[in-house]
Motif scaffolding. Structure first.
Motif: not given
Ligand code: PFF
Length: 444
Positions: A184-185, A266
């Motif tokens: 996600l990051a 994120v």
């Protein structure tokens, strides 16, 4: 009465269980909203300072007190220092655990609601995520139902015992959560317009500094590392004799901090990239408070192909990370009642469950009540607990006992310099700094 105690079964199980307690909503929900409120990078810097100067030494101390006594949070003080008022520090810790669960379970309920909304496809159809969150916040019945469900889930694990319940679940979930956050990051930092969000996290901007910066960062450090309430005393009491305390503490602190910073990586780039009003983004973030995670993240998922799968996976892992933390919180109170009042473990767990549900209902009904529990525990009760544990180990406890614990029954050889630094941190640095931050924070 001598109570036969279990221990964690493996080296990795110890780290997974302790890290499972530390890593939770504190990292992924509370850390980003505190960072937004605290002005971004400057908050993170002070936070990391708190982890190094108080977090790690205090975690070693809690583990040490737990393993030396092999007792619950209050019983530990009583065993190591019988007939003194120190047991009140342990009791304060147990009370703190209770207070934390009173609001934490509500947020756990939110994660379940979002998990269901992800699974049912509802989230991928939402266009106004702030409104979606506001609807949930305005529905006390829904919040209460999911809060109760989460509490019962935790009770189930507590009833199935230390080894099966705590250790096994933590061992599998932690690595998975970590992996997903990395994915996600990467997605968030590669969004168009993510750069100001990255800068907000990495470049300190002194114009956003608040007078309570240190108190907020310290409270967050205690909260996130599960320190100051005897949770790590309780887990330390299940450690095997040869478990290295310093190494375990450093591993837990590093993992915990990485997860928090990754969560920031994120949330902030996504929030900056996806906002329709870049000029008000910082004030929006601050105002976002508890909702930040639940507003920004679903928005990020909707920018990704297969949003439903990503958000389902994320909220599932978040709920599980929260579960390993609620298990540790409930364990502290349950084992205290069980050992101190000689009430069977099952019955103790049911008492605790009923108490949490009562507090949780009030937190679901009233946002101010929720905030009072959050602030009272993180900014007051945990630092006070931390102050006392540093005084207890630094000034009161027999040095030979400390040495035996740090050398893990003779398998390690802590150097004289290490011992001196450790004791110096506990005797002077931690208590003076905690007190100073406390007084300064309160004076404003
Ligand atoms: N450390 C947990 C988190 O960051 O979510 C919360 C917590 C668990 C606080 C256990 C205190 C504790 F004893």
């Amino acid at each position: 009465m001598s109570v036969k105690r279990v221990t964690f079964a493996s080296k990795i199980g110890v780290v997974a269980a302790a890290a499972g307690s530390a890593v939770g909503l504190g990292n992924i929900w509370r850390f980003p909203s505190q960072t937004a409120d605290g002005g971004g990078a400057i908050f993170i810097l002070v936070y990391i300072g708190c982890i190094l100067f108080f977090g790690i030494p205090l975690m070693v101390s809690e583990f040490l007190v737990g393993r030396a006594s092999r007792a619950n949070a209050a019983g530990a003080y009583h065993k190591l220092s019988p007939g003194t008022p120190w047991k009140w520090v342990g009791r304060l810790g147990v009370l703190t655990g209770f207070v934390i669960m009173g609001f934490y379970m509500v947020v756990c309920g939110w994660t379940l609601v979002y998990l269901i909304q992800s699974l049912s496809g509802h989230l991928s159809g939402v266009t106004d995520f702030a409104a979606n969150f506001a609807v949930l916040q305005g529905d006390p019945v829904k919040q209460t139902v999911w809060m109760i469900l989460f509490t019962l889930l935790t009770t189930f694990f507590i009833l199935s015992g230390v080894k099966k319940g705590i250790e096994q679940s933590a061992k599998i979930l932690m690595p998975l959560l970590f992996l997903l956050l990395i994915v996600l990051a990467v997605r968030a930092v590669t969004l168009d317009g993510a750069l100001p969000g990255i800068n907000f996290l990495l470049k300190p901007d002194l114009s956003h500094v608040k007078s309570t910066l240190f108190l907020d960062a310290m409270g967050q450090a205690f909260f996130s590392l599960s320190l100051g309430m005897g949770c790590m005393i309780t887990y330390g009491s299940y450690f095997r004799d040869r478990t290295p305390l310093l190494k375990t503490s450093v591993q837990v602190a590093v993992l915990d901090t990485l997860v928090a910073v990754l969560a920031g990586m994120v949330i902030f780039p996504s929030a900056f990239a996806l906002t329709a009003h870049p000029e008000t983004i910082v004030s929006d973030l601050v105002a976002g408070g508890p909702g930040l995670l639940f507003i920004t993240l679903p928005e990020l998922f909707n920018q990704m192909p297969g949003s439903m799968i990503w958000s389902t996976l994320f909220f599932c892992l978040l709920a599980l990370a929260a579960l390993t933390s609620t298990i540790s919180l409930m364990e502290v109170v349950t084992v205290y009642i069980h050992e101190e009042y000689h009430i069977p473990r099952r019955i103790s767990a049911l008492f605790v469950t009923a108490g949490i549900i009562i507090l949780g209902v009030f937190s679901s009904l009233s946002a101010p009540f929720f905030n009072i529990l959050d602030i009272a525990s993180a900014k007051f009760m945990l630092p006070i607990g931390g102050l006392f544990i540093s005084l207890f180990v630094g000034w009161h406890l027999d040095r030979r006992l400390i040495f035996v614990q740090l050398s893990s029954g003779g398998t390690l050889k802590p150097g004289i310099l290490f011992m001196k630094t450790y004791i110096f941190l506990l005797r002077y640095v931690a208590p003076i700094a905690i007190l100073a931050i406390f007084i300064y924070g309160l004076a404003w």
